[in-house]
Design a protein around this motif. Structure first.
Motif, short mmCIF file in Angstrom:
data_model
loop_
_atom_site.label_atom_id
_atom_site.label_comp_id
_atom_site.label_asym_id
_atom_site.label_seq_id
_atom_site.Cartn_x
_atom_site.Cartn_y
_atom_site.Cartn_z
N LYS A 116 -19.58 -1.49 110.47
CA LYS A 116 -18.52 -3.24 110.93
C LYS A 116 -17.78 -3.16 109.98
O LYS A 116 -17.91 -2.79 108.72
CB LYS A 116 -19.50 -4.21 110.68
CG LYS A 116 -20.00 -4.63 112.20
CD LYS A 116 -21.23 -6.25 112.11
CE LYS A 116 -21.87 -6.18 113.09
NZ LYS A 116 -22.60 -7.27 112.90
N THR A 176 -20.72 4.18 122.25
CA THR A 176 -20.58 3.16 122.15
C THR A 176 -21.88 2.58 122.61
O THR A 176 -21.76 1.05 122.74
CB THR A 176 -19.29 2.33 123.34
OG1 THR A 176 -18.40 3.03 124.32
CG2 THR A 176 -17.83 3.21 122.53
N TYR A 177 -22.61 3.15 123.67
CA TYR A 177 -23.63 1.92 123.91
C TYR A 177 -24.79 2.26 123.09
O TYR A 177 -25.38 0.26 123.13
CB TYR A 177 -24.65 3.05 125.47
CG TYR A 177 -25.24 2.70 125.51
CD1 TYR A 177 -25.25 1.86 126.70
CD2 TYR A 177 -26.94 3.12 125.58
CE1 TYR A 177 -26.22 1.03 127.75
CE2 TYR A 177 -27.82 2.38 126.32
CZ TYR A 177 -27.82 1.40 127.22
OH TYR A 177 -28.56 0.83 127.60
N ASN A 196 -23.28 -1.38 120.98
CA ASN A 196 -23.34 -2.40 121.86
C ASN A 196 -24.61 -2.94 121.91
O ASN A 196 -25.35 -4.19 121.23
CB ASN A 196 -23.26 -2.32 123.16
CG ASN A 196 -21.46 -3.11 123.78
OD1 ASN A 196 -20.86 -3.73 123.49
ND2 ASN A 196 -20.78 -1.70 124.32
N LYS A 197 -26.04 -1.78 122.20
CA LYS A 197 -27.36 -2.22 122.02
C LYS A 197 -27.87 -2.39 120.51
O LYS A 197 -28.70 -3.08 120.67
CB LYS A 197 -27.81 -0.56 121.93
CG LYS A 197 -28.08 -0.66 123.63
CD LYS A 197 -29.13 -1.36 124.59
CE LYS A 197 -28.85 -1.05 126.11
NZ LYS A 197 -29.97 -2.51 126.17
N GLY A 207 -26.01 -4.73 119.00
CA GLY A 207 -24.58 -5.70 118.57
C GLY A 207 -24.28 -5.78 117.41
O GLY A 207 -23.05 -6.42 117.08
N ASP A 214 -20.20 -4.63 118.63
CA ASP A 214 -19.16 -5.04 120.00
C ASP A 214 -18.14 -3.49 119.21
O ASP A 214 -17.17 -3.61 118.23
CB ASP A 214 -18.18 -6.31 119.98
CG ASP A 214 -16.65 -5.96 120.83
OD1 ASP A 214 -16.15 -5.22 120.85
OD2 ASP A 214 -16.99 -7.17 121.26
N PRO A 215 -17.55 -2.62 120.17
CA PRO A 215 -17.19 -1.33 119.68
C PRO A 215 -15.41 -1.37 119.70
O PRO A 215 -14.44 -0.34 119.41
CB PRO A 215 -17.04 -0.46 120.95
CG PRO A 215 -18.59 -0.98 121.94
CD PRO A 215 -18.84 -2.42 121.28
N ASP A 222 -15.81 -5.07 116.56
CA ASP A 222 -16.08 -4.79 114.94
C ASP A 222 -15.65 -3.35 114.43
O ASP A 222 -16.13 -3.60 113.27
CB ASP A 222 -17.57 -4.66 115.42
CG ASP A 222 -17.96 -6.58 116.06
OD1 ASP A 222 -17.66 -7.54 115.48
OD2 ASP A 222 -19.12 -6.26 115.97
N PHE A 235 -22.64 1.29 132.21
CA PHE A 235 -21.61 0.96 130.75
C PHE A 235 -20.57 1.84 131.80
O PHE A 235 -19.05 1.20 131.92
CB PHE A 235 -22.01 1.71 130.34
CG PHE A 235 -21.46 1.75 128.99
CD1 PHE A 235 -20.78 2.32 128.18
CD2 PHE A 235 -21.14 -0.13 128.53
CE1 PHE A 235 -19.74 1.91 126.65
CE2 PHE A 235 -20.38 0.04 127.26
CZ PHE A 235 -20.02 0.97 126.54
#
Length: 326
Positions: free
Chosen positions: A129, A147-148, A151-152, A154, A156-157, A160, A308
């Motif tokens: 982050k 990016t997946y 996301n998994k 927690g 945010d690409p 964050d 996605f």
């Protein structure tokens, strides 16, 4: 006399039929050449033994090995169905199928070979982050996989982290080596080259392993696949079986014979540095190839992409006809 004449006539008929069958067999066994296309780099390395040794698999079928430098050229060859056999990005296999093209996925040529690399000590994904990360292939496999995973976990690409995209994988290495970035997504074999030149570089995350954790896939994600045209499979099943077996041997050999592979790559003009190959590039799941052993990984991969970025696979999940059956 009549009996002799009848026997002579029968003999002539039998001889004629035999000659006719021989001619038909020769007609059906015409010499032909099939096209095997693959991209320069790691896919080419998996085919190096096969291409250089050029073993005869069928006396009536020759193989034209075509290594292409541009991903766009490979895509064009598939969409125009110019290649009979090819190593392609696994999402392209789905796209082609959803366009009604006649390719079947035979197996996984290259499993996930993307790595988050840094000069920092980073112990978990949450520590990313607020960081700037250099990557490549926006909207393509490297971007979607990373990016997946974010996301998994927690993250945010967009909000964050700051992902700076370059046009090609080859551009990321120089940026990282220059010190402009200390966090970058690197693909093999560039990863090994970079780590040879930068002593404090380290692998923070193997994205194949992180994909396993995020999706439950047992073997990670299928990055590149071997595909074969359906009509070739149906018309020449014995050749296809022989080709698959010989390619699988070539692929496994590439992961186990780094010095010889470096020699073959140089002769074939594969643009992977000889020293990089001799150092030993990282191969994930070299023992797993056949689609019968990894179909579930494809389904997980395509389902994740559908949620996605559906256009990446042609808007829908391919059905079972995509997968080759022995």
């Amino acid at each position: 006399m009549k009996r002799y004449f009848r026997l002579l006539v029968i003999l002539v008929i039998i001889t004629s039929l035999t000659i006719g069958c021989t001619k038909d067999t020769n007609i059906n066994k015409e010499l032909k050449t099939i096209s095997f296309a693959y991209q320069d780099g790691t896919p080419a390395l998996t085919a190096a033994k096969l291409a250089l040794e050029n073993e005869t698999l069928d006396e009536y079928i020759g193989i034209d090995y075509e290594m292409v430098k541009s991903p766009d050229l490979l895509v064009s060859k598939i969409l125009k169905e110019e290649a009979d056999i090819a190593i392609v990005p696994s999402n392209l296999a789905a796209q082609a199928f959803n366009k009604g093209l006649s390719y079947e996925v035979v197996g996984t040529s290259v499993w996930g070979s993307l790595y988050l690399t840094s000069t920092e000590d980073i112990n978990n994904i949450e520590e990313l982050k607020g960081k700037e990360i250099y990557s490549f292939g926006k909207g393509l496999t490297p971007d979607l996989v990373f990016t997946y995973i974010l996301n998994k976990n927690g993250i945010d690409p967009v909000k964050d982290v700051n992902i700076s995209y370059l046009n090609a994988a080859s551009e990321v290495g120089p940026i990282f080596l220059s010190g402009k970035s200390n966090l970058a997504i690197l693909a093999e074999p560039l990863l090994t080259t970079v780590m040879m030149k930068k002593e404090d570089a380290k692998i923070v995350f193997d994205l194949n392993k992180e994909w396993e954790r995020a999706t439950g896939a047992q073997n990670g994600f299928p990055q590149a696949s071997l595909v074969i045209k359906r009509d070739l499979i149906e018309i020449n099943p014995e050749f296809v079986e022989s080709f698959i077996s010989t390619y699988e041997e070539s692929r496994k050999w590439a992961g186990e014979n780094k010095e010889k592979l470096a020699e073959y790559a140089e002769k074939l003009e594969i643009s992977v540095n000889k020293e990089t190959i001799e150092k030993g590039i990282l191969w994930n799941n070299i023992e797993i190839f056949g689609i019968e052993d990894c179909k579930e990984e494809y389904k997980i991969y395509y389902n994740a992409i559908l949620d996605f970025a559906p256009d990446f696979i042609g808007g829908k999940i391919p059905d079972e006809k995509l997968y080759f059956e022995k």
